[in-house]
Design a protein around this motif. Structure first.
Motif, mmCIF file in Angstrom:
data_model
loop_
_atom_site.group_PDB
_atom_site.id
_atom_site.type_symbol
_atom_site.label_atom_id
_atom_site.label_comp_id
_atom_site.label_asym_id
_atom_site.label_seq_id
_atom_site.Cartn_x
_atom_site.Cartn_y
_atom_site.Cartn_z
ATOM 1 N N VAL A 116 18.157 8.610 -12.306
ATOM 2 C CA VAL A 116 17.676 7.531 -13.168
ATOM 3 C C VAL A 116 16.655 6.697 -12.411
ATOM 4 C CG1 VAL A 116 18.353 5.407 -14.350
ATOM 5 C CG2 VAL A 116 19.754 7.443 -14.568
ATOM 6 N N PHE A 117 16.930 6.423 -11.142
ATOM 7 C CA PHE A 117 16.021 5.639 -10.309
ATOM 8 C C PHE A 117 14.678 6.347 -10.190
ATOM 9 C CE2 PHE A 117 14.617 4.155 -6.066
ATOM 10 C CZ PHE A 117 14.500 2.814 -6.384
ATOM 11 N N ALA A 118 14.695 7.656 -9.953
ATOM 12 C CA ALA A 118 13.463 8.420 -9.825
ATOM 13 C C ALA A 118 12.668 8.383 -11.120
ATOM 14 C CB ALA A 118 13.770 9.857 -9.427
ATOM 15 N N LEU A 119 13.362 8.445 -12.252
ATOM 16 C CA LEU A 119 12.695 8.367 -13.538
ATOM 17 C C LEU A 119 11.981 7.033 -13.686
ATOM 18 C CD1 LEU A 119 12.158 9.643 -16.304
ATOM 19 C CD2 LEU A 119 14.281 8.601 -17.077
ATOM 20 N N ASP A 120 12.621 5.947 -13.264
ATOM 21 C CA ASP A 120 11.982 4.645 -13.343
ATOM 22 C C ASP A 120 10.728 4.585 -12.483
ATOM 23 O OD1 ASP A 120 13.886 3.751 -15.092
ATOM 24 O OD2 ASP A 120 15.101 2.781 -13.565
ATOM 25 N N LEU A 121 10.797 5.166 -11.299
ATOM 26 C CA LEU A 121 9.629 5.196 -10.412
ATOM 27 C C LEU A 121 8.511 6.003 -11.057
ATOM 28 C CD1 LEU A 121 8.139 4.660 -7.798
ATOM 29 C CD2 LEU A 121 9.369 6.578 -6.771
ATOM 30 N N GLN A 122 8.858 7.134 -11.644
ATOM 31 C CA GLN A 122 7.849 7.957 -12.298
ATOM 32 C C GLN A 122 7.216 7.228 -13.492
ATOM 33 O OE1 GLN A 122 6.450 10.737 -11.117
ATOM 34 N NE2 GLN A 122 7.774 10.330 -9.365
ATOM 35 N N SER B 56 8.812 -8.690 -12.576
ATOM 36 C CA SER B 56 9.795 -8.786 -11.499
ATOM 37 C C SER B 56 10.584 -7.485 -11.364
ATOM 38 C CB SER B 56 10.737 -9.968 -11.728
ATOM 39 O OG SER B 56 11.446 -9.807 -12.941
ATOM 40 N N ASP B 57 10.771 -6.758 -12.474
ATOM 41 C CA ASP B 57 11.459 -5.464 -12.423
ATOM 42 C C ASP B 57 10.664 -4.446 -11.598
ATOM 43 O OD1 ASP B 57 13.602 -6.344 -13.931
ATOM 44 O OD2 ASP B 57 12.828 -5.533 -15.817
ATOM 45 N N VAL B 58 9.359 -4.442 -11.774
ATOM 46 C CA VAL B 58 8.507 -3.517 -11.016
ATOM 47 C C VAL B 58 8.533 -3.898 -9.540
ATOM 48 C CG1 VAL B 58 6.127 -2.721 -10.658
ATOM 49 C CG2 VAL B 58 7.036 -2.961 -12.982
ATOM 50 N N LYS B 59 8.458 -5.174 -9.246
ATOM 51 C CA LYS B 59 8.494 -5.627 -7.851
ATOM 52 C C LYS B 59 9.839 -5.283 -7.210
ATOM 53 C CE LYS B 59 5.202 -9.346 -8.611
ATOM 54 N NZ LYS B 59 5.007 -10.794 -8.725
ATOM 55 N N LYS B 60 10.907 -5.402 -7.983
ATOM 56 C CA LYS B 60 12.236 -5.050 -7.475
ATOM 57 C C LYS B 60 12.313 -3.548 -7.203
ATOM 58 C CE LYS B 60 17.137 -5.391 -8.634
ATOM 59 N NZ LYS B 60 18.125 -5.818 -9.636
ATOM 60 N N LEU B 61 11.765 -2.746 -8.096
ATOM 61 C CA LEU B 61 11.731 -1.304 -7.921
ATOM 62 C C LEU B 61 10.981 -0.938 -6.641
ATOM 63 C CD1 LEU B 61 12.193 1.615 -9.032
ATOM 64 C CD2 LEU B 61 9.975 1.360 -10.167
ATOM 65 N N VAL B 62 9.827 -1.544 -6.426
ATOM 66 C CA VAL B 62 9.029 -1.300 -5.216
ATOM 67 C C VAL B 62 9.849 -1.633 -3.973
ATOM 68 C CG1 VAL B 62 7.018 -2.100 -3.901
ATOM 69 C CG2 VAL B 62 6.783 -1.544 -6.330
ATOM 70 N N SER B 63 10.510 -2.760 -4.001
ATOM 71 C CA SER B 63 11.330 -3.177 -2.861
ATOM 72 C C SER B 63 12.456 -2.184 -2.583
ATOM 73 C CB SER B 63 11.893 -4.573 -3.125
ATOM 74 O OG SER B 63 12.725 -4.973 -2.083
ATOM 75 N N GLN B 64 13.120 -1.738 -3.627
ATOM 76 C CA GLN B 64 14.233 -0.791 -3.467
ATOM 77 C C GLN B 64 13.756 0.558 -2.926
ATOM 78 O OE1 GLN B 64 15.788 -0.901 -7.458
ATOM 79 N NE2 GLN B 64 17.362 -2.405 -6.933
ATOM 80 N N VAL B 65 12.687 1.074 -3.502
ATOM 81 C CA VAL B 65 12.157 2.367 -3.064
ATOM 82 C C VAL B 65 11.707 2.271 -1.610
ATOM 83 C CG1 VAL B 65 10.265 4.024 -3.360
ATOM 84 C CG2 VAL B 65 11.495 3.160 -5.366
ATOM 85 N N ASN B 66 11.001 1.206 -1.278
ATOM 86 C CA ASN B 66 10.502 1.064 0.088
ATOM 87 C C ASN B 66 11.628 0.878 1.090
ATOM 88 O OD1 ASN B 66 7.865 1.483 -0.650
ATOM 89 N ND2 ASN B 66 7.383 -0.686 -0.815
ATOM 90 N N SER B 67 12.673 0.216 0.695
ATOM 91 C CA SER B 67 13.828 0.050 1.574
ATOM 92 C C SER B 67 14.469 1.405 1.870
ATOM 93 C CB SER B 67 14.848 -0.888 0.924
ATOM 94 O OG SER B 67 15.991 -0.997 1.715
ATOM 95 N N GLN B 68 14.613 2.226 0.848
ATOM 96 C CA GLN B 68 15.176 3.569 1.036
ATOM 97 C C GLN B 68 14.266 4.425 1.913
ATOM 98 O OE1 GLN B 68 15.821 5.122 -2.893
ATOM 99 N NE2 GLN B 68 17.717 3.989 -3.181
ATOM 100 N N ARG B 69 12.976 4.339 1.667
ATOM 101 C CA ARG B 69 12.032 5.119 2.469
ATOM 102 C C ARG B 69 12.069 4.673 3.932
ATOM 103 N NH1 ARG B 69 6.539 6.300 -1.068
ATOM 104 N NH2 ARG B 69 7.586 7.358 -2.790
ATOM 105 N N LYS B 70 12.089 3.368 4.158
ATOM 106 C CA LYS B 70 12.115 2.849 5.523
ATOM 107 C C LYS B 70 13.337 3.369 6.269
ATOM 108 C CE LYS B 70 11.769 -1.433 8.181
ATOM 109 N NZ LYS B 70 10.581 -1.099 8.944
ATOM 110 N N SER B 71 14.463 3.398 5.601
ATOM 111 C CA SER B 71 15.690 3.915 6.209
ATOM 112 C C SER B 71 15.537 5.389 6.577
ATOM 113 C CB SER B 71 16.853 3.716 5.234
ATOM 114 O OG SER B 71 18.029 4.258 5.754
#
Length: 113
Positions: free
Chosen positions: A23-29, A54-69
């Protein structure tokens, strides 16, 4: 019996994680398809438009946090810096970027593929 319950719980947990990731990937797409976010030249995503919700900014933050990890783990296991891993990831992301989606050039300019 306890071991079976523990295994069932672990399996259910893994299924839930897999489904939420889908579901998360779908939102990013969707965000990419709508031209709201794009792949940066550093291996992360960023907001492309100045009017992002704010939803898009939150999505960016979440994706980037996962990528950074993930980049940290890869960097440690391969003797690289996170920046090097990010740049390698950016190259792969550019190759996979669909037509009509945004990506950032090495100079920092946003282009549509």
């Amino acid at each position: 019996m306890r071991r079976e319950n523990a295994m069932k719980n672990l399996l259910l947990f893994c299924i839930a994680i897999f489904m939420s990731a889908s579901v998360f990937a779908l939102d990013l797409q969707q965000a990419k398809s709508q031209g709201l976010v794009g792949e940066t030249n550093k291996g992360y995503i960023a907001v492309v438009t100045s009017s992002a919700s704010s939803d898009v900014k939150k999505l960016v933050s979440q994706v980037n946090s996962q990528r950074k990890s993930r980049y940290k783990k890869i960097a440690v296991s391969h003797g690289l810096s996170e920046v090097e891993v990010g740049k390698l990831a950016a190259k792969k992301a550019l190759e996979k970027t669909q037509n009509g989606h945004y990506y950032q050039t090495p100079s920092g300019k946003w282009n549509k593929k």
